[in-house]
Design a protein around this motif. Structure first.
Motif, PDB file in Angstrom:
ATOM      1  N   SER A  73       0.843  -1.191   0.000  1.00  0.00           N
ATOM      2  CA  SER A  73       0.000   0.000   0.000  1.00  0.00           C
ATOM      3  C   SER A  73       0.877   1.238   0.000  1.00  0.00           C
ATOM      4  N   ASP A  74       0.721   2.071  -1.037  1.00  0.00           N
ATOM      5  CA  ASP A  74       1.433   3.348  -1.128  1.00  0.00           C
ATOM      6  C   ASP A  74       1.039   4.023  -2.426  1.00  0.00           C
ATOM      7  N   GLU A  75       1.519   5.261  -2.604  1.00  0.00           N
ATOM      8  CA  GLU A  75       1.177   6.050  -3.788  1.00  0.00           C
ATOM      9  C   GLU A  75      -0.341   6.163  -3.956  1.00  0.00           C
ATOM     10  N   GLY A  76      -1.075   6.175  -2.803  1.00  0.00           N
ATOM     11  CA  GLY A  76      -2.518   6.321  -2.832  1.00  0.00           C
ATOM     12  C   GLY A  76      -3.268   5.115  -3.355  1.00  0.00           C
ATOM     13  N   SER A  77      -2.595   3.973  -3.485  1.00  0.00           N
ATOM     14  CA  SER A  77      -3.220   2.775  -4.058  1.00  0.00           C
ATOM     15  C   SER A  77      -2.787   1.534  -3.314  1.00  0.00           C
ATOM     16  N   LEU A  78      -3.532   0.455  -3.561  1.00  0.00           N
ATOM     17  CA  LEU A  78      -3.101  -0.888  -3.186  1.00  0.00           C
ATOM     18  C   LEU A  78      -2.563  -1.552  -4.441  1.00  0.00           C
ATOM     19  N   TRP A  79      -1.472  -2.281  -4.286  1.00  0.00           N
ATOM     20  CA  TRP A  79      -0.836  -2.978  -5.404  1.00  0.00           C
ATOM     21  C   TRP A  79      -0.838  -4.465  -5.098  1.00  0.00           C
ATOM     22  N   VAL A  80      -1.553  -5.240  -5.887  1.00  0.00           N
ATOM     23  CA  VAL A  80      -1.728  -6.672  -5.644  1.00  0.00           C
ATOM     24  C   VAL A  80      -1.019  -7.463  -6.734  1.00  0.00           C
ATOM     25  N   VAL A  81      -0.128  -8.352  -6.324  1.00  0.00           N
ATOM     26  CA  VAL A  81       0.612  -9.188  -7.269  1.00  0.00           C
ATOM     27  C   VAL A  81      -0.177 -10.450  -7.568  1.00  0.00           C
ATOM     28  N   ASN A  82      -0.427 -10.697  -8.846  1.00  0.00           N
ATOM     29  CA  ASN A  82      -1.116 -11.902  -9.308  1.00  0.00           C
ATOM     30  C   ASN A  82      -0.080 -12.837  -9.930  1.00  0.00           C
ATOM     31  N   SER A  91       0.816 -10.497 -13.295  1.00  0.00           N
ATOM     32  CA  SER A  91       0.360  -9.111 -13.389  1.00  0.00           C
ATOM     33  C   SER A  91       0.282  -8.482 -12.010  1.00  0.00           C
ATOM     34  N   VAL A  92       0.063  -7.167 -12.008  1.00  0.00           N
ATOM     35  CA  VAL A  92      -0.180  -6.404 -10.791  1.00  0.00           C
ATOM     36  C   VAL A  92      -1.493  -5.648 -10.970  1.00  0.00           C
ATOM     37  N   SER A  93      -2.389  -5.787 -10.008  1.00  0.00           N
ATOM     38  CA  SER A  93      -3.643  -5.043 -10.015  1.00  0.00           C
ATOM     39  C   SER A  93      -3.503  -3.820  -9.119  1.00  0.00           C
ATOM     40  N   ARG A  94      -3.814  -2.643  -9.660  1.00  0.00           N
ATOM     41  CA  ARG A  94      -3.800  -1.407  -8.883  1.00  0.00           C
ATOM     42  C   ARG A  94      -5.229  -1.104  -8.439  1.00  0.00           C
ATOM     43  N   ILE A  95      -5.425  -0.958  -7.122  1.00  0.00           N
ATOM     44  CA  ILE A  95      -6.758  -0.806  -6.554  1.00  0.00           C
ATOM     45  C   ILE A  95      -6.868   0.537  -5.833  1.00  0.00           C
ATOM     46  N   ASP A  96      -7.984   1.220  -6.039  1.00  0.00           N
ATOM     47  CA  ASP A  96      -8.313   2.417  -5.271  1.00  0.00           C
ATOM     48  C   ASP A  96      -8.826   1.965  -3.903  1.00  0.00           C
ATOM     49  N   PRO A  97      -8.131   2.288  -2.803  1.00  0.00           N
ATOM     50  CA  PRO A  97      -8.561   1.782  -1.492  1.00  0.00           C
ATOM     51  C   PRO A  97      -9.859   2.395  -0.990  1.00  0.00           C
ATOM     52  N   VAL A  98     -10.302   3.485  -1.575  1.00  0.00           N
ATOM     53  CA  VAL A  98     -11.556   4.106  -1.160  1.00  0.00           C
ATOM     54  C   VAL A  98     -12.749   3.434  -1.838  1.00  0.00           C
ATOM     55  N   SER A  99     -12.685   3.325  -3.165  1.00  0.00           N
ATOM     56  CA  SER A  99     -13.802   2.758  -3.916  1.00  0.00           C
ATOM     57  C   SER A  99     -13.708   1.252  -4.101  1.00  0.00           C
ATOM     58  N   GLY A 100     -12.499   0.697  -3.974  1.00  0.00           N
ATOM     59  CA  GLY A 100     -12.299  -0.716  -4.253  1.00  0.00           C
ATOM     60  C   GLY A 100     -12.213  -1.035  -5.729  1.00  0.00           C
ATOM     61  N   GLU A 101     -12.188  -0.015  -6.570  1.00  0.00           N
ATOM     62  CA  GLU A 101     -12.122  -0.219  -8.019  1.00  0.00           C
ATOM     63  C   GLU A 101     -10.717  -0.610  -8.451  1.00  0.00           C
TER      64      GLU A 101
END
Length: 345
Positions: A73-82, A91-101
């Motif tokens: 978690s950083d740069e205003g996002s969550l970064w999830v490694v797939n 791949s890496v999924s970038r997630i908005d921690p507020v909206s979950g998008e």
């Protein structure tokens, strides 16, 4: 069927799906609180009878790529490694921690495992091709692929460098972000898995050896080698101590950085792994369930336990982060990330 202790990381990943039935092994916490002595001599405190037990509230279930395993978690996002174990690249999924998008899905190398954020970029270890991918968060594009040592996994950012653990070589390597080159390697124990920056130093957990190696990042010199119980993995700073999950023995241990000695051992649910500190409570996530245990780092007592979900063996490294008042846990088998509210302590 049981997983071999000390199995190489990729072997353990491949076996994870076959071991889902081990979930039944987690049903051993119905006795009272326990107190015993660990092999290192300090008192072991038990997880039962010391706090409320309830199901954790899952706020959201977010679909990501195949085999999600690492998260930062950083740069205003969550970064999830797939890891996408059966594909040519992960791949890496970038997630908005507020909206979950899910804001972006970024292709990286083969079987990526972990991620760290720092020096303005996002860094991903590609374990099957011995590289680290550098992602520019302003463009969501990979801007460099860096050759490193064999079977890279855990990453940390410290002292202007990127540090990556390589399991097959038994080293932690330093990457210069100014040149995108590996510039140094420091020998550690057998099967190192994770690295963290705490108390001004680099700490590396070596799973097979049962050791934590402390390194001065300014000169790359080993400051101390600390013996833990078997299967040390993820580490976290909390309450002026360094905590490490000892997955094979169902304990979390605390190291005093002033003495480089283990000063507390806390019993947890089966197969503790992920650690995340919310400012007052150290949360432990297990590889089975996952279940949660909350530890008060000032007293070394378990103050809460909870079940997030009932997945059996859902990960061979159940990592998590704390962000925005929630715990975020990738679930390997389901291709999702769970956002959970920690239970009251």
């Amino acid at each position: 069927m049981t997983m071999e202790r000390g199995a190489p990381r990729l072997t353990a990943l491949a076996l994870a799906g076959a071991l889902a039935l081990l979930g039944a092994c987690s049903d051993d916490g119905d006795e009272g609180a326990t107190s015993a002595m660990s092999p290192t001599g300090e008192q072991v405190t038990g997880p039962t009878g010391t706090g409320p037990e309830a199901g954790a509230v899952v706020e959201a279930t977010i679909e990501v790529g195949a085999d999600p395993i690492g998260i930062a978690s950083d740069e205003g996002s969550l970064w999830v490694v797939n890891a996408d174990i059966n594909a040519e690249r992960g791949s890496v999924s970038r997630i908005d921690p507020v909206s979950g998008e899910v804001l972006a899905t970024i292709r990286v190398g083969a079987v990526p495992l972990e991620v760290a954020v720092g020096e303005g970029d996002v860094w991903v270890s590609n374990s099957a091709e011995d590289t680290v991918s550098r992602i520019d968060p302003s463009s969501n594009e990979v801007v460099a692929g860096i050759d490193v040592c064999a079977a890279p996994e855990g990453l940390a950012v410290a002292d202007g460098s990127i540090w990556v653990v390589c399991e097959d070589d038994g080293v932690v390597a330093r990457i210069d972000p100014g040149t995108d080159e590996m510039v140094d390697q420091v020998e550690v124990g057998l099967q190192p898995r994770f690295v963290t920056f705490a108390f001004g130093d680099i700490w590396v957990s070596s799973y097979f050896d049962g050791t934590i190696t402390r390194i001065d990042p300014a000169n790359g010199k080993v400051v101390a080698e600390i013996t833990t119980e078997q299967g040390p993995q993820i580490m976290a700073e909390a309450g002026e101590l360094l905590w490490v999950s000892c997955t094979d023995v169902d304990h979390v241990q605390a190291i005093d950085p002033a003495t480089n000695e283990v000063v507390a051992t806390v019993e947890t649910p089966v197969a503790p792994d992920g650690l995340a500190f919310d400012g007052s409570t150290l949360w432990v996530a297990t590889e089975i369930g996952p279940e949660l245990a909350g530890i008060d780092p000032s007293t070394q007592d378990v103050v809460a336990t909870a079940t997030v979900s009932d997945h059996g063996l859902i990960n061979t490294n159940q990592v998590m982060v704390f962000d925005g008042g929630s715990l975020w846990l990738p679930i390997l088998d389901d291709g999702v990330v769970l956002r959970a509210t920690p239970p009251a302590t």
